[in-house]
Design an enzyme around this catalytic site. Structure first.
Site, mmCIF file in Angstrom:
data_model
loop_
_atom_site.group_PDB
_atom_site.id
_atom_site.type_symbol
_atom_site.label_atom_id
_atom_site.label_comp_id
_atom_site.label_asym_id
_atom_site.label_seq_id
_atom_site.Cartn_x
_atom_site.Cartn_y
_atom_site.Cartn_z
ATOM 1 N N GLY A 1 3.596 -11.591 -8.922
ATOM 2 C CA GLY A 1 3.745 -10.459 -9.850
ATOM 3 C C GLY A 1 5.048 -10.555 -10.626
ATOM 4 C CG HIS A 2 8.804 -10.272 -8.683
ATOM 5 N ND1 HIS A 2 8.545 -10.370 -7.341
ATOM 6 C CD2 HIS A 2 9.329 -9.040 -8.877
ATOM 7 C CE1 HIS A 2 8.893 -9.254 -6.737
ATOM 8 N NE2 HIS A 2 9.366 -8.415 -7.647
ATOM 9 N N GLY B 1 6.636 -4.240 -14.240
ATOM 10 C CA GLY B 1 5.220 -4.244 -13.885
ATOM 11 C C GLY B 1 4.635 -2.842 -13.876
ATOM 12 C CG ASP C 1 6.842 -0.445 -8.752
ATOM 13 O OD1 ASP C 1 6.598 0.121 -7.683
ATOM 14 O OD2 ASP C 1 7.093 -1.664 -8.825
ATOM 15 N NE ARG D 1 9.350 -1.148 0.601
ATOM 16 C CZ ARG D 1 9.959 -0.687 -0.495
ATOM 17 N NH1 ARG D 1 9.305 -0.585 -1.641
ATOM 18 N NH2 ARG D 1 11.226 -0.329 -0.455
HETATM 19 O O1 PAF Z 1 10.962 -2.469 -9.244
HETATM 20 C C1 PAF Z 1 11.976 -2.910 -8.675
HETATM 21 O O2 PAF Z 1 11.976 -4.011 -8.127
HETATM 22 C C2 PAF Z 1 13.253 -2.079 -8.667
HETATM 23 O O3 PAF Z 1 12.970 -0.730 -8.542
HETATM 24 C C3 PAF Z 1 14.161 -2.352 -9.896
HETATM 25 C C4 PAF Z 1 13.479 -1.965 -11.190
HETATM 26 C C5 PAF Z 1 14.532 -3.825 -9.943
HETATM 27 C C6 PAF Z 1 15.439 -1.533 -9.772
HETATM 28 O O4 PAF Z 1 16.142 -1.842 -8.618
#
Ligand code: PAF
Length: 297
Positions: free
Chosen positions: A38-39, A149, A152, A189
Site C-alpha cells: 500500500g505504501h 491512502g 485512512d 497492523r
Molecule cells: O498514515 C500514517 O501512516 C500516519 O498517520 C501519518 C500520516 C504518516 C502521520 O504520522
C-alpha cells in the site's frame, strides 16, 4: 542498491533546495514505516507525478494513546530502505523523536468537524497528533504534492481540511486502498493477526461492500449498517467501534436514503487488533431525479 537517508530538518531542506534549483518537482509520502504494498503504490504514484519522491518514516508518538501500541509498532528501517531503493524513491527522511519534538515543543494543530466522530471518538488524541506531525512534515519539506491512502479516509479528510485552512501550498493526492487477494485492506497492523483472525478479517471488507451496494440500490443507510454490524459480529469480530455511512467530503452522518457521494466506514476489533476500512458509495442520481420529478408533480 541504496537510498540516501537524512535525519535532520536542515539536511532535508538542503536536499529540497538543491532540487528546486534544478526546477525538479517533489512528492512527499509520509509514513510510519513497516512499509507494505500500500505504501509502495503511493511511492509509485508519486514517481509518476513528480521528478523526485521523498518518503518520511516516523513513528509519531503524539498520535498514539497511552494504551495503544506505540512501543510495539513495527520498526524495520533496513527493510524499508531496501524496498524504497528497489522502487526508485529518491530520499528517506527518518528523523528521531527529538528532531520532530525538541524539548519545549508546545504547539498542536486541531482540526474540528471532520476529525470528530468515527476514529475521533475512540482515539481522542489521534487526529491532533496526525494533523500536527503532517503539518510539520509539509512545512519542513514544502513539496509540490503529498500522497495519502484512502484506507485512512478520515485522516485524509483531516489533512485536506488543514492544508486548505492553513493555506499550505501543496496538492493532496489520494490513492485507493490496496487490498490482499481476499479484500483485506493492507495495513502494518495486519501482522498482529493470528492465522485464525486473519481468515476472519476479510469479512469486514465484504460487509462494507454489501452496504455500499445496498445503499446505492436504495436501501436506507441505517438499515444497511444495522444488518452489517450483525454480520461482522457473526464473523467472529469481538467488538465494533463504529460502522457508519457518512458524506464523502464533510463526513457528516447519513441516515435514510443517500443521494450524494458517501462512504461507509468501519473500525472493528479481532482479538487485540483494531482493523479499519472504508468503501465508497456511488451517488444515486436515479433516485434523486425520480424524487424531484415526484416532488414537482
Ligand atoms: O498514515 C500514517 O501512516 C500516519 O498517520 C501519518 C500520516 C504518516 C502521520 O504520522
Amino acid at each position: 542498491m541504496n537510498i540516501p537517508v537524512v535525519r535532520t530538518i536542515t539536511a532535508l531542506r538542503a536536499k529540497m533546495a538543491a532540487w528546486r534549483r534544478e526546477s525538479l518537482t517533489v512528492a512527499l509520502v509520509p509514513t510510519m514505516g513497516a512499509l507494505h504494498a500500500g505504501h509502495l503504490v503511493l511511492v509509485q504514484e508519486g514517481l509518476q507525478r513528480a521528478d523526485r519522491v521523498v518518503v518520511s518514516v516516523f513513528v509519531n508518538p503524539t498520535q498514539f494513546g497511552p494504551q495503544e501500541d506505540f512501543a510495539h509498532y513495527p520498526r524495520v528501517e533496513t527493510l524499508d530502505r531496501e524496498q524504497l531503493a528497489n522502487i526508485g524513491a529518491s530520499l528517506l527522511f527518518a528523523p528521531p523523536v527529538t528532531e520532530m519534538y525538541p524539548a519545549g515543543f508546545a504547539t498542536t494543530i486541531t482540526v474540528t468537524g471532520v476529525s470528530e466522530g468515527l476514529c475521533g471518538t475512540f482515539r481522542p488524541a489521534y487526529f491532533t497528533g496526525v494533523a500536527t506531525v503532517v503539518t510539520k512534515l509539509l512545512l519542513q519539506s514544502l513539496p509540490d504534492m503529498a500522497l495519502f491512502g484512502e484506507k485512512d479516509y478520515q485522516q485524509l479528510q483531516v489533512i485536506r481540511r488543514l492544508v486548505q485552512d492553513l493555506d499550505i501550498p501543496v496538492s493532496i493526492i489520494s490513492v485507493p486502498t490496496v487490498r490482499e487477494f481476499d479484500g483485506l485492506a493492507l495495513s502494518s497492523r495486519n501482522a498482529y493477526l493470528s492465522p485464525e483472525e486473519r481468515r476472519r478479517a476479510m469479512t469486514l471488507y465484504q460487509v462494507l461492500r454489501e452496504v455500499s451496494i445496498a445503499v446505492a440500490a436504495g436501501v436506507q443507510a441505517d438499515m444497511a449498517t444495522d444488518r452489517a454490524r450483525v454480520r461482522v459480529l457473526d464473523a467472529g469480530f469481538n467488538h465494533i467501534d463504529y460502522l457508519e455511512v457518512r458524506d464523502a467530503d464533510t463526513l457528516t452522518p447519513l441516515k435514510g436514503h443517500v443521494r450524494r457521494p458517501a462512504r461507509v466506514l468501519a473500525a472493528a476489533w479481532l482479538g487485540r487488533t483494531r482493523l479499519i476500512d472504508n468503501v465508497p458509495i456511488p451517488p444515486r442520481s436515479d433516485v434523486s431525479s425520480m424524487d424531484s420529478k415526484a416532488n414537482s408533480a
